[in-house]
Scaffold this motif. Structure first.
Motif, PDB file in Angstrom:
ATOM      1  N   HIS A   1      -0.277   3.203   0.142  1.00 50.47           N
ATOM      2  CA  HIS A   1       0.094   2.109  -0.765  1.00 50.47           C
ATOM      3  C   HIS A   1      -0.831   0.906  -0.554  1.00 50.47           C
ATOM      4  O   HIS A   1      -1.405   0.392  -1.505  1.00 50.47           O
ATOM      5  CB  HIS A   1       1.559   1.737  -0.498  1.00 50.47           C
ATOM      6  CG  HIS A   1       2.067   0.529  -1.223  1.00 50.47           C
ATOM      7  ND1 HIS A   1       3.042   0.593  -2.189  1.00 50.47           N
ATOM      8  CD2 HIS A   1       1.762  -0.795  -1.116  1.00 50.47           C
ATOM      9  CE1 HIS A   1       3.297  -0.618  -2.651  1.00 50.47           C
ATOM     10  NE2 HIS A   1       2.536  -1.480  -2.002  1.00 50.47           N
ATOM     11  N   GLU A   2      -0.977   0.478   0.721  1.00 45.27           N
ATOM     12  CA  GLU A   2      -1.746  -0.741   1.021  1.00 45.27           C
ATOM     13  C   GLU A   2      -3.239  -0.521   0.889  1.00 45.27           C
ATOM     14  O   GLU A   2      -3.936  -1.293   0.243  1.00 45.27           O
ATOM     15  CB  GLU A   2      -1.441  -1.272   2.435  1.00 45.27           C
ATOM     16  CG  GLU A   2      -0.015  -1.756   2.646  1.00 45.27           C
ATOM     17  CD  GLU A   2       0.302  -3.080   1.972  1.00 45.27           C
ATOM     18  OE1 GLU A   2      -0.623  -3.758   1.479  1.00 45.27           O
ATOM     19  OE2 GLU A   2       1.497  -3.435   1.919  1.00 45.27           O
TER      20      GLU A   2
ATOM     21  N   HIS B   1      -3.099  -0.304  -4.120  1.00 46.17           N
ATOM     22  CA  HIS B   1      -3.371  -1.590  -4.755  1.00 46.17           C
ATOM     23  C   HIS B   1      -4.833  -1.738  -5.162  1.00 46.17           C
ATOM     24  O   HIS B   1      -5.148  -2.422  -6.129  1.00 46.17           O
ATOM     25  CB  HIS B   1      -2.979  -2.744  -3.825  1.00 46.17           C
ATOM     26  CG  HIS B   1      -1.507  -3.016  -3.803  1.00 46.17           C
ATOM     27  ND1 HIS B   1      -0.799  -3.253  -4.950  1.00 46.17           N
ATOM     28  CD2 HIS B   1      -0.614  -3.079  -2.781  1.00 46.17           C
ATOM     29  CE1 HIS B   1       0.479  -3.460  -4.641  1.00 46.17           C
ATOM     30  NE2 HIS B   1       0.609  -3.345  -3.328  1.00 46.17           N
TER      31      HIS B   1
ATOM     32  N   GLU C   1       3.426  -3.035  -7.955  1.00 47.21           N
ATOM     33  CA  GLU C   1       4.029  -2.315  -6.836  1.00 47.21           C
ATOM     34  C   GLU C   1       4.261  -0.856  -7.211  1.00 47.21           C
ATOM     35  O   GLU C   1       4.076   0.051  -6.385  1.00 47.21           O
ATOM     36  CB  GLU C   1       5.346  -2.971  -6.411  1.00 47.21           C
ATOM     37  CG  GLU C   1       5.200  -4.325  -5.731  1.00 47.21           C
ATOM     38  CD  GLU C   1       4.166  -4.346  -4.625  1.00 47.21           C
ATOM     39  OE1 GLU C   1       4.092  -3.369  -3.852  1.00 47.21           O
ATOM     40  OE2 GLU C   1       3.413  -5.319  -4.539  1.00 47.21           O
TER      41      GLU C   1
ATOM     42  N   HIS D   1       9.759  -5.388  -5.453  1.00 43.53           N
ATOM     43  CA  HIS D   1       9.649  -4.093  -4.760  1.00 43.53           C
ATOM     44  C   HIS D   1      10.864  -3.221  -5.065  1.00 43.53           C
ATOM     45  O   HIS D   1      10.758  -2.012  -5.235  1.00 43.53           O
ATOM     46  CB  HIS D   1       9.531  -4.279  -3.248  1.00 43.53           C
ATOM     47  CG  HIS D   1       8.259  -4.940  -2.822  1.00 43.53           C
ATOM     48  ND1 HIS D   1       8.102  -6.297  -2.866  1.00 43.53           N
ATOM     49  CD2 HIS D   1       7.100  -4.432  -2.370  1.00 43.53           C
ATOM     50  CE1 HIS D   1       6.892  -6.594  -2.446  1.00 43.53           C
ATOM     51  NE2 HIS D   1       6.250  -5.489  -2.141  1.00 43.53           N
TER      52      HIS D   1
HETATM   53 ZN    ZN Z   1       2.479  -3.565  -2.415  1.00 43.20          ZN
END
Ligand code: ZN
Length: 654
Positions: A429-430, A434, A457, A514
């Motif tokens: 995800h990080e 993104h 997100e 989120h």
């Molecule tokens: Zn995020």
């Protein structure tokens, strides 16, 4: 055999208090241990700044309550006193009188009369009295703020129908309206248009004699007493830095704290991003803007950490393969990045949390926030494994997994692979999610407006979900088998459709982005896969369960939604984005919501968690530090009282 480490120490209200371990600290060099000690002291010194930023009366209230706790000469066994103690603990936990997550004012479960009695039977000399004040005026001053539910009722108001500045109870502005703030910052010079400074980031805006004035947080300015102490410890750290760039960066940071100059802060951030050699690292400053409805003013925070070399192998494999992931994603090729830029991602072990990162803390951090610095110089993305580890260890005992899982198989898979699955999800995800994809020419960052955060997100989560069930992860050595992916799928659906609802009050909708994103994804795949029974809703003994019947088809659905969300972002398709969010992310199924809350209540679990910090104790020989010991305290209240007595530098009202 080592002694069993105790993760959870206590629980009160909706909060549980945990401890985290700092594995690898003993193996650091003396210089690095000393560096961590100095940086940790600096991290403690800004605590009062955050209290005061959150609300003007916070310091005075906290000090009054602490004086009572330390000196009250009366019955301490009665319910009233117990409720008083819980109130104080909640204030410590939230760094002020407002709930750290909902931002609503915390209402005490004891009366105003009892409060008066507590003060009357405590030691006046410990009370935060200004000259010419007595305890009667202290009670008068604080009663409304504490007991009147209308006064200072919400720390950050986001309702667009209200004046966001006048109605927010934070201490970033005084005597000014939203319109005045917007006009003021519109006109203020931001310097180079391509490299704008973050105007307003480190000051309070007030009206003095009809004129708007910024009170800058710096030495000689507002919060000077605390900032001087931070700088004192940062200067000590300069003698034991871990790399040449770190020395330069910390020197700039000291310069920033001394002058309050925001161009200097950008220079510091660039040096900090470039410094990849230092094993021990620190984030320190006025950083996140969630506490200001207009996202201008930043709260103070600090995180001291060092690299988890084993864990970083994991993120290194991911970033080394970043181009492969981009090329093979289900997204339309027009929306893909042809060349994925280097991602600096690592796993770290947190050594100290301070300011807005304590006691509640993030599990991943991606900084700096200035967009132009990210574009020109990159960013640092970290996953904090010792914190997620503590969460995981503490969750094993709660019974949440057993309550909301349908089968023994699902429980066993989560126990074996859930932790790895969760960490990998965060990494993907990080470091990739993104950063993936690109906008079509002419589409602006702000095209999706208030739906931007949720969809962004969702994009990052879907990227992670799509790949966590890919054979490629086995091939490159990240997972032993696809069981890891299945465990993550089970957990994600369970959370998105059931357990995360425990955080929402009955009758309310989902607001936080989120959480919106998780329900959006889970509901969408549930609905789209209904005909093929990809996920089945099963009712047993009056309880609902969601059971995944076809993991591969579920993966295909995640891919389809990723393709659509990326299209929405790349084309800036506001209408389609709005429909997705409004249809799937916001509204809550009332029947399920009520049921989930009831099942959760029976478990007596807390919806939020935060941490007791470790302590570092230098060992001296003939005036020189020869070692630094690490201690893991057990008592949250003791630690809070200790911080308040040792690191309290600011006046009661600022
Ligand atoms: Zn995020």
């Amino acid at each position: 055999m080592t002694e069993q480490f105790i993760y959870q120490t206590e629980q009160f209200s909706d909060i549980k208090i945990l401890r985290y371990q700092v594995p690898g600290f003993e193996d650091l060099s003396l210089q690095q241990k000393e560096l961590i000690y100095y940086l940790s002291e600096a991290a403690h010194c800004g605590r009062d700044i955050l209290f005061d930023q959150n609300n003007k009366y916070n310091l005075r209230i906290r000090r009054t309550l602490e004086a009572i706790l330390l000196s009250y000469d009366g019955d301490r066994a009665c319910d009233d006193f117990k409720n008083f103690e819980v109130y104080l603990k909640r204030i410590w936990f939230s760094n002020g009188i407002h709930h750290h997550y909902s931002m609503d004012k915390i209402m005490p479960e004891f009366s105003e009369e009892y409060f008066g009695e507590l003060i009357a039977n405590s030691n006046y000399e410990l009370m935060p009295l200004n000259a010419s004040e007595d305890e009667v005026s202290l009670i008068a001053d604080l009663s409304g703020v504490i007991f009147d539910s209308e006064e200072q009722s919400k720390r950050v108001v986001l309702d667009p129908k209200m004046d966001l500045i006048v109605n927010s109870a934070n201490n970033y502005y005084e005597g000014v309206s939203q319109k005045e703030v917007e006009d003021f910052y519109q006109k203020l010079d931001k310097g180079d248009v391509d490299r704008p400074i973050s105007t307003g980031l480190n000051s309070k805006l007030v009206k003095e004699n009809g004129v708007l004035v910024e009170k800058t947080w710096k030495i000689g300015g507002m919060y000077s007493e605390a900032i001087e102490e931070i700088v004192y410890w940062l200067e000590k750290a300069l003698s034991v830095t871990d790399s040449e760039l770190q020395h330069q960066a910390l020197t700039k940071l000291i310069d920033f704290y001394t002058t309050g100059d925001l161009k200097t802060f950008d220079d510091y951030s660039i040096l900090w991003v470039k410094d990849l050699d230092a094993h021990v690292d620190v984030m320190s400053g006025f950083i996140e803007v969630y506490g200001d409805a207009l996202a201008i003013k930043a709260s103070w925070e600090s995180v001291v950490n060092f690299e988890d070399v084993e864990g970083t192998k994991r993120t290194k494999i991911i970033s080394d393969n970043a181009q492969w992931f981009e090329d093979n994603s289900p997204v339309d090729s027009r929306f893909k990045k042809e060349v994925v830029k280097g991602v600096s991602a690592k796993v770290v072990t947190v050594a100290m949390l301070g300011g807005d990162c304590h006691p509640a803390t993030p599990i991943g951090i991606n900084l700096p926030n200035a967009e132009w610095i990210r574009k020109e110089h990159g960013s640092k993305s970290v996953t904090i494994d010792n914190i997620t580890d503590a969460y995981h260890q503490a969750s094993l005992k709660g019974g949440l997994l057993e309550e909301f899982s349908y089968s023994k198989e699902e429980i066993a898979r989560s126990e074996a692979f859930g932790h790895l699955g969760g960490n990998l999800h965060t990494d993907l995800h990080e470091c990739l999610g993104h950063g993936s994809g690109q906008l079509l020419p002419g589409v602006g960052m702000d095209a999706l407006k208030n739906y931007h955060s949720t969809l962004e997100e969702a994009r990052a989560d879907l990227f992670a979900l799509y790949y966590i069930m890919d054979e490629k992860l086995i091939e490159i050595g990240l997972i032993p088998s696809l069981e890891v992916g299945k465990a993550e799928y089970d957990g994600y659906i369970r959370n998105g459709l059931l357990t995360q609802l425990t955080r929402i009050e009955l009758g309310k909708e989902i607001e936080e982005s989120h959480m919106r994103n998780r329900q959006l994804i889970a509901k969408w795949v549930f609905e789209k896969g209904a005909d093929d029974k990809v996920i089945e809703r099963i009712e047993k003994d009056g309880k609902d369960y969601f059971v995944i019947r076809d993991y591969n088809k579920l993966r295909t659905l995640f891919g389809e939604l990723l393709e659509e969300v990326q299209r929405i972002k790349s084309e800036g398709d506001f209408e389609a984005g709005k429909l997705l969010v409004e249809n799937y992310a916001v509204k809550v199924d009332e029947r399920i919501h009520k049921q989930v809350k009831e099942r959760f209540e029976k478990l007596h679990l807390a919806a939020y968690a935060g941490f007791i910090n470790p302590e570092y104790k230098p060992v001296y020989h003939e005036g020189i530090i020869v070692d630094v010991e690490i201690i893991y305290p057990m008592d949250f209240s003791q630690q809070m009282l200790q911080y308040s007595s040792k690191y309290s530098f600011l006046p009661h009202i600022n």
